[in-house]
Write a protein that holds these residues in place. Structure first.
Motif, PDB file in Angstrom:
ATOM      1  N   GLY A   8       0.777  -1.237   0.000  1.00 23.27           N
ATOM      2  CA  GLY A   8       0.000   0.000   0.000  1.00 23.27           C
ATOM      3  C   GLY A   8       0.802   1.276   0.000  1.00 23.27           C
ATOM      4  N   SER A  17      -4.020  10.838   0.903  1.00 24.42           N
ATOM      5  CA  SER A  17      -4.124   9.729   1.836  1.00 24.42           C
ATOM      6  C   SER A  17      -3.574   8.439   1.216  1.00 24.42           C
ATOM      7  CB  SER A  17      -5.583   9.518   2.239  1.00 24.42           C
ATOM      8  OG  SER A  17      -6.379   9.205   1.099  1.00 24.42           O
ATOM      9  N   ASN A  19      -3.380   3.989   2.291  1.00 25.31           N
ATOM     10  CA  ASN A  19      -3.737   2.912   3.208  1.00 25.31           C
ATOM     11  C   ASN A  19      -2.685   1.826   3.140  1.00 25.31           C
ATOM     12  OD1 ASN A  19      -6.259   4.066   3.984  1.00 25.31           O
ATOM     13  ND2 ASN A  19      -7.120   3.382   2.035  1.00 25.31           N
ATOM     14  N   SER A  21      -1.312  -1.916   4.415  1.00 26.84           N
ATOM     15  CA  SER A  21      -1.775  -3.202   4.934  1.00 26.84           C
ATOM     16  C   SER A  21      -0.582  -4.051   5.303  1.00 26.84           C
ATOM     17  CB  SER A  21      -2.612  -3.944   3.883  1.00 26.84           C
ATOM     18  OG  SER A  21      -3.762  -3.209   3.534  1.00 26.84           O
ATOM     19  N   PHE A  68      -3.920   9.491  11.371  1.00 19.54           N
ATOM     20  CA  PHE A  68      -3.674   8.070  11.110  1.00 19.54           C
ATOM     21  C   PHE A  68      -4.600   7.231  11.979  1.00 19.54           C
ATOM     22  CE2 PHE A  68       1.092   8.191   9.687  1.00 19.54           C
ATOM     23  CZ  PHE A  68       0.795   9.214   8.799  1.00 19.54           C
ATOM     24  N   TYR A  69      -5.038   6.120  11.418  1.00 21.85           N
ATOM     25  CA  TYR A  69      -5.925   5.226  12.153  1.00 21.85           C
ATOM     26  C   TYR A  69      -5.467   3.784  11.931  1.00 21.85           C
ATOM     27  CZ  TYR A  69      -8.689   9.417  12.453  1.00 21.85           C
ATOM     28  OH  TYR A  69      -9.098  10.696  12.709  1.00 21.85           O
ATOM     29  N   SER A  71      -6.032  -0.295  12.616  1.00 23.49           N
ATOM     30  CA  SER A  71      -7.037  -1.301  12.929  1.00 23.49           C
ATOM     31  C   SER A  71      -6.493  -2.670  12.585  1.00 23.49           C
ATOM     32  CB  SER A  71      -8.331  -1.024  12.155  1.00 23.49           C
ATOM     33  OG  SER A  71      -8.104  -1.104  10.760  1.00 23.49           O
ATOM     34  N   TYR A  80      -4.120  -2.708   9.472  1.00 24.93           N
ATOM     35  CA  TYR A  80      -4.265  -1.677   8.463  1.00 24.93           C
ATOM     36  C   TYR A  80      -3.940  -0.315   9.078  1.00 24.93           C
ATOM     37  CZ  TYR A  80      -7.057  -5.568   6.785  1.00 24.93           C
ATOM     38  OH  TYR A  80      -7.480  -6.817   6.424  1.00 24.93           O
ATOM     39  N   LEU A  81      -3.194   0.484   8.324  1.00 22.06           N
ATOM     40  CA  LEU A  81      -2.898   1.839   8.758  1.00 22.06           C
ATOM     41  C   LEU A  81      -3.472   2.799   7.722  1.00 22.06           C
ATOM     42  CD1 LEU A  81      -1.478   3.550  10.947  1.00 22.06           C
ATOM     43  CD2 LEU A  81       0.530   3.600   9.427  1.00 22.06           C
ATOM     44  N   HIS A  82      -4.504   3.491   8.124  1.00 19.89           N
ATOM     45  CA  HIS A  82      -5.126   4.476   7.239  1.00 19.89           C
ATOM     46  C   HIS A  82      -4.503   5.830   7.537  1.00 19.89           C
ATOM     47  CE1 HIS A  82      -8.089   1.419   6.269  1.00 19.89           C
ATOM     48  NE2 HIS A  82      -8.270   1.232   7.557  1.00 19.89           N
ATOM     49  N   MET A  83      -3.918   6.422   6.525  1.00 20.98           N
ATOM     50  CA  MET A  83      -3.179   7.665   6.708  1.00 20.98           C
ATOM     51  C   MET A  83      -3.859   8.775   5.911  1.00 20.98           C
ATOM     52  SD  MET A  83       0.731   6.218   6.545  1.00 20.98           S
ATOM     53  CE  MET A  83       0.657   5.852   4.797  1.00 20.98           C
ATOM     54  N   LEU A  84      -4.305   9.784   6.623  1.00 18.31           N
ATOM     55  CA  LEU A  84      -5.022  10.903   6.011  1.00 18.31           C
ATOM     56  C   LEU A  84      -4.209  12.185   6.154  1.00 18.31           C
ATOM     57  CD1 LEU A  84      -8.531  10.135   7.569  1.00 18.31           C
ATOM     58  CD2 LEU A  84      -7.623   9.329   5.378  1.00 18.31           C
TER      59      LEU A  84
END
Length: 125
Positions: A8, A17, A19, A21, A68-69, A71, A80-84
């Motif tokens: 990702g 952003s 994401n 994985s 960043f989030y 989960s 998973y690292l969601h980066m905004l």
């Protein structure tokens, strides 16, 4: 042999952003505390986010809070690292890491045992 495979990463403009994985194999994932570290160019490695084995508690580096989030899906052995709202300061190689969790309900900010190969995140201004 335990394997962590990140995906990702890529290049994005500031404000964009991405994401990330990380899929784990040969591991008792339900007992694994997970984390993402990063290493910016010319700097040391730092902990970005960590999550407890049960997913109930998460730690974030101060500079990524609210952007960043982290989960996890224990059924898929993945985090998973969601980066905004990315900034050039987020440019780094990002590493997924794992360690055995003595307690499933806490995250760990210390030493990790297993590491992925890293994925490059580049944010242009």
């Amino acid at each position: 042999q335990i394997q962590l495979v990140e995906s990702g990463g890529g290049m994005v403009q500031a404000g964009g952003s991405l994401n990330l994985s990380c899929e784990a194999s040969e591991i008792n994932f339900n007992r694994a505390a997970m984390a993402w570290f990063r290493q910016p160019p010319g700097k040391g490695r730092e902990l970005v986010a960590a999550i407890s084995a049960d997913g109930g508690r998460v730690y974030y580096l101060e500079s990524v809070k609210g952007r960043f989030y982290l989960s996890r899906n224990n059924n898929k052995n993945a985090v998973y690292l969601h980066m905004l709202t990315l900034t050039p300061e987020d440019t780094a190689v990002y590493y997924c890491a794992s360690r055995n969790a003595v307690l499933r309900s806490i995250y760990y900010t210390g030493q990790y045992e297993w590491w992925g190969q890293g994925t490059q995140v580049t944010v242009s201004s």
